[in-house]
Motif scaffolding. Structure first.
Motif, PDB file in Angstrom:
ATOM      1  N   GLU A 243       0.855  -1.181   0.000  1.00 45.40           N
ATOM      2  CA  GLU A 243       0.000   0.000   0.000  1.00 45.40           C
ATOM      3  C   GLU A 243       0.888   1.227   0.000  1.00 45.40           C
ATOM      4  O   GLU A 243       1.800   1.344   0.818  1.00 45.40           O
ATOM      5  N   ARG A 244       0.613   2.143  -0.935  1.00 45.01           N
ATOM      6  CA  ARG A 244       1.362   3.396  -1.032  1.00 45.01           C
ATOM      7  C   ARG A 244       0.418   4.556  -0.766  1.00 45.01           C
ATOM      8  O   ARG A 244      -0.669   4.624  -1.344  1.00 45.01           O
ATOM      9  N   THR A 245       0.841   5.462   0.108  1.00 43.98           N
ATOM     10  CA  THR A 245       0.102   6.689   0.385  1.00 43.98           C
ATOM     11  C   THR A 245       1.106   7.830   0.378  1.00 43.98           C
ATOM     12  O   THR A 245       2.312   7.605   0.261  1.00 43.98           O
ATOM     13  N   GLU A 246       0.617   9.057   0.548  1.00 41.97           N
ATOM     14  CA  GLU A 246       1.540  10.192   0.613  1.00 41.97           C
ATOM     15  C   GLU A 246       2.433  10.104   1.846  1.00 41.97           C
ATOM     16  O   GLU A 246       3.485  10.720   1.895  1.00 41.97           O
ATOM     17  N   ARG A 247       2.044   9.333   2.846  1.00 36.55           N
ATOM     18  CA  ARG A 247       2.829   9.198   4.077  1.00 36.55           C
ATOM     19  C   ARG A 247       3.854   8.094   4.020  1.00 36.55           C
ATOM     20  O   ARG A 247       4.674   7.967   4.917  1.00 36.55           O
ATOM     21  N   GLY A 248       3.803   7.237   2.988  1.00 31.95           N
ATOM     22  CA  GLY A 248       4.799   6.176   2.893  1.00 31.95           C
ATOM     23  C   GLY A 248       4.250   4.910   2.264  1.00 31.95           C
ATOM     24  O   GLY A 248       3.149   4.881   1.730  1.00 31.95           O
ATOM     25  N   THR A 249       5.045   3.863   2.367  1.00 33.44           N
ATOM     26  CA  THR A 249       4.742   2.574   1.767  1.00 33.44           C
ATOM     27  C   THR A 249       4.779   1.518   2.845  1.00 33.44           C
ATOM     28  O   THR A 249       5.648   1.548   3.718  1.00 33.44           O
ATOM     29  N   ARG A 250       3.836   0.578   2.774  1.00 36.58           N
ATOM     30  CA  ARG A 250       3.848  -0.521   3.741  1.00 36.58           C
ATOM     31  C   ARG A 250       3.476  -1.815   3.046  1.00 36.58           C
ATOM     32  O   ARG A 250       2.594  -1.830   2.192  1.00 36.58           O
ATOM     33  N   ALA A 251       4.172  -2.892   3.422  1.00 36.37           N
ATOM     34  CA  ALA A 251       3.861  -4.228   2.916  1.00 36.37           C
ATOM     35  C   ALA A 251       2.787  -4.828   3.813  1.00 36.37           C
ATOM     36  O   ALA A 251       2.879  -4.744   5.044  1.00 36.37           O
ATOM     37  N   LEU A 252       1.775  -5.415   3.203  1.00 42.67           N
ATOM     38  CA  LEU A 252       0.669  -6.029   3.931  1.00 42.67           C
ATOM     39  C   LEU A 252       0.642  -7.516   3.603  1.00 42.67           C
ATOM     40  O   LEU A 252       0.290  -7.911   2.498  1.00 42.67           O
ATOM     41  N   GLY A 253       1.045  -8.339   4.564  1.00 46.55           N
ATOM     42  CA  GLY A 253       1.044  -9.781   4.375  1.00 46.55           C
ATOM     43  C   GLY A 253      -0.299 -10.384   4.730  1.00 46.55           C
ATOM     44  O   GLY A 253      -1.208  -9.694   5.222  1.00 46.55           O
ATOM     45  N   ALA A 254      -0.428 -11.674   4.499  1.00 45.88           N
ATOM     46  CA  ALA A 254      -1.680 -12.374   4.795  1.00 45.88           C
ATOM     47  C   ALA A 254      -2.100 -12.111   6.243  1.00 45.88           C
ATOM     48  O   ALA A 254      -1.295 -12.212   7.165  1.00 45.88           O
ATOM     49  N   GLY A 255      -3.352 -11.732   6.419  1.00 44.65           N
ATOM     50  CA  GLY A 255      -3.891 -11.414   7.745  1.00 44.65           C
ATOM     51  C   GLY A 255      -3.864  -9.936   8.085  1.00 44.65           C
ATOM     52  O   GLY A 255      -4.552  -9.497   8.997  1.00 44.65           O
ATOM     53  N   ALA A 256      -3.084  -9.157   7.347  1.00 44.09           N
ATOM     54  CA  ALA A 256      -3.004  -7.719   7.621  1.00 44.09           C
ATOM     55  C   ALA A 256      -4.320  -7.047   7.250  1.00 44.09           C
ATOM     56  O   ALA A 256      -4.970  -7.427   6.272  1.00 44.09           O
ATOM     57  N   GLN A 257      -4.698  -6.040   8.037  1.00 40.60           N
ATOM     58  CA  GLN A 257      -5.913  -5.275   7.747  1.00 40.60           C
ATOM     59  C   GLN A 257      -5.592  -3.796   7.811  1.00 40.60           C
ATOM     60  O   GLN A 257      -4.782  -3.354   8.614  1.00 40.60           O
ATOM     61  N   ARG A 258      -6.269  -3.043   6.932  1.00 44.87           N
ATOM     62  CA  ARG A 258      -6.190  -1.576   6.916  1.00 44.87           C
ATOM     63  C   ARG A 258      -7.610  -1.051   6.899  1.00 44.87           C
ATOM     64  O   ARG A 258      -8.447  -1.549   6.154  1.00 44.87           O
ATOM     65  N   MET A 259      -7.883  -0.058   7.726  1.00 45.41           N
ATOM     66  CA  MET A 259      -9.179   0.607   7.730  1.00 45.41           C
ATOM     67  C   MET A 259      -8.979   1.998   7.162  1.00 45.41           C
ATOM     68  O   MET A 259      -7.928   2.600   7.371  1.00 45.41           O
ATOM     69  N   PHE A 260      -9.971   2.512   6.452  1.00 46.09           N
ATOM     70  CA  PHE A 260      -9.832   3.852   5.892  1.00 46.09           C
ATOM     71  C   PHE A 260     -11.175   4.557   5.878  1.00 46.09           C
ATOM     72  O   PHE A 260     -12.231   3.934   5.834  1.00 46.09           O
ATOM     73  N   ALA A 261     -11.096   5.869   5.925  1.00 48.97           N
ATOM     74  CA  ALA A 261     -12.273   6.736   5.934  1.00 48.97           C
ATOM     75  C   ALA A 261     -12.504   7.284   4.523  1.00 48.97           C
ATOM     76  O   ALA A 261     -11.631   7.173   3.655  1.00 48.97           O
ATOM     77  N   PRO A 262     -13.668   7.893   4.292  1.00 51.84           N
ATOM     78  CA  PRO A 262     -13.907   8.517   2.984  1.00 51.84           C
ATOM     79  C   PRO A 262     -12.797   9.512   2.642  1.00 51.84           C
ATOM     80  O   PRO A 262     -12.287  10.209   3.523  1.00 51.84           O
ATOM     81  N   GLY A 263     -12.407   9.524   1.374  1.00 50.57           N
ATOM     82  CA  GLY A 263     -11.380  10.460   0.925  1.00 50.57           C
ATOM     83  C   GLY A 263      -9.955   9.969   1.112  1.00 50.57           C
ATOM     84  O   GLY A 263      -9.013  10.638   0.694  1.00 50.57           O
ATOM     85  N   TYR A 264      -9.746   8.800   1.711  1.00 55.89           N
ATOM     86  CA  TYR A 264      -8.401   8.249   1.919  1.00 55.89           C
ATOM     87  C   TYR A 264      -7.819   7.855   0.562  1.00 55.89           C
ATOM     88  O   TYR A 264      -8.395   7.041  -0.153  1.00 55.89           O
ATOM     89  N   VAL A 265      -6.685   8.447   0.206  1.00 50.56           N
ATOM     90  CA  VAL A 265      -6.068   8.208  -1.094  1.00 50.56           C
ATOM     91  C   VAL A 265      -4.918   7.218  -0.932  1.00 50.56           C
ATOM     92  O   VAL A 265      -4.023   7.427  -0.104  1.00 50.56           O
ATOM     93  N   HIS A 266      -4.977   6.149  -1.709  1.00 52.37           N
ATOM     94  CA  HIS A 266      -3.895   5.160  -1.665  1.00 52.37           C
ATOM     95  C   HIS A 266      -3.826   4.399  -2.980  1.00 52.37           C
ATOM     96  O   HIS A 266      -4.692   4.523  -3.839  1.00 52.37           O
TER      97      HIS A 266
END
Length: 169
Positions: free
Chosen positions: A103-126
């Motif tokens: 996942e890439r955002t303006e704040r950085g990059t993160r690897a998401l392996g199996a089981g990883a979860q990300r929550m986001f609000a409206p307007g979240y750009v990635h």
């Protein structure tokens, strides 16, 4: 160091399973949507037989709908990505079921392996990309259901300070 967000203050709720609520038939809170995503992810019989891989475009399948939400299953072959986008008025939960996504955002990059979860609000750009040599599968819960996915220019990712051009996909 001063904390500037709740995650730094309270820690990651996903690391404290006893704080997560069990999913109700009709989830209404962020914790319940996270619980819904976890329960679907844990029951491979609900989704594993549906997965397909398409080398020409990302494959996706709407797995479930409920009052005000929908659940999508996506597959990603190596090199496939979403492009830089947001989800309009929808919030969401992204869960990696198999493989690794970046996942890439303006704040950085993160690897998401199996089981990883990300929550986001409206307007979240990635941008989500399969940067590995193995396929990946992800589960996406959107609330309200996804009605648009505006695409953004890459320049916003590089500096984070330029205006973003949105085009409805």
């Amino acid at each position: 160091m001063n904390s500037d967000n709740d995650l730094q203050i309270a820690g990651d709720i996903l690391e404290v399973p006893h704080l997560l609520q069990t999913p109700r038939e009709h989830p209404a809170t962020v914790a319940e949507f996270v619980g819904l995503a976890r329960s679907v992810a844990a029951d491979r019989t609900q989704w594993e037989h549906l997965v397909e891989y398409d080398a020409t475009s990302r494959w996706y399948h709407r797995l479930r709908t409920g009052p005000g939400y929908e659940v999508w299953l996506l597959s990603w072959v190596p090199g496939q990505g979403s492009g830089l986008h947001d989800h309009g008025l929808s919030s969401g939960v992204l869960t990696v079921l198999d493989g690794t996504l970046t996942e890439r955002t303006e704040r950085g990059t993160r690897a998401l392996g199996a089981g990883a979860q990300r929550m986001f609000a409206p307007g979240y750009v990635h941008e989500v990309v399969n940067d590995t040599l193995e396929p990946a599968i992800s589960l996406h819960v959107y609330f309200p259901g996804l009605t648009e996915m505006p695409m953004h220019t890459a320049c916003a990712r590089r500096t984070g300070s330029e205006p973003v051009d949105a085009v409805t996909a």
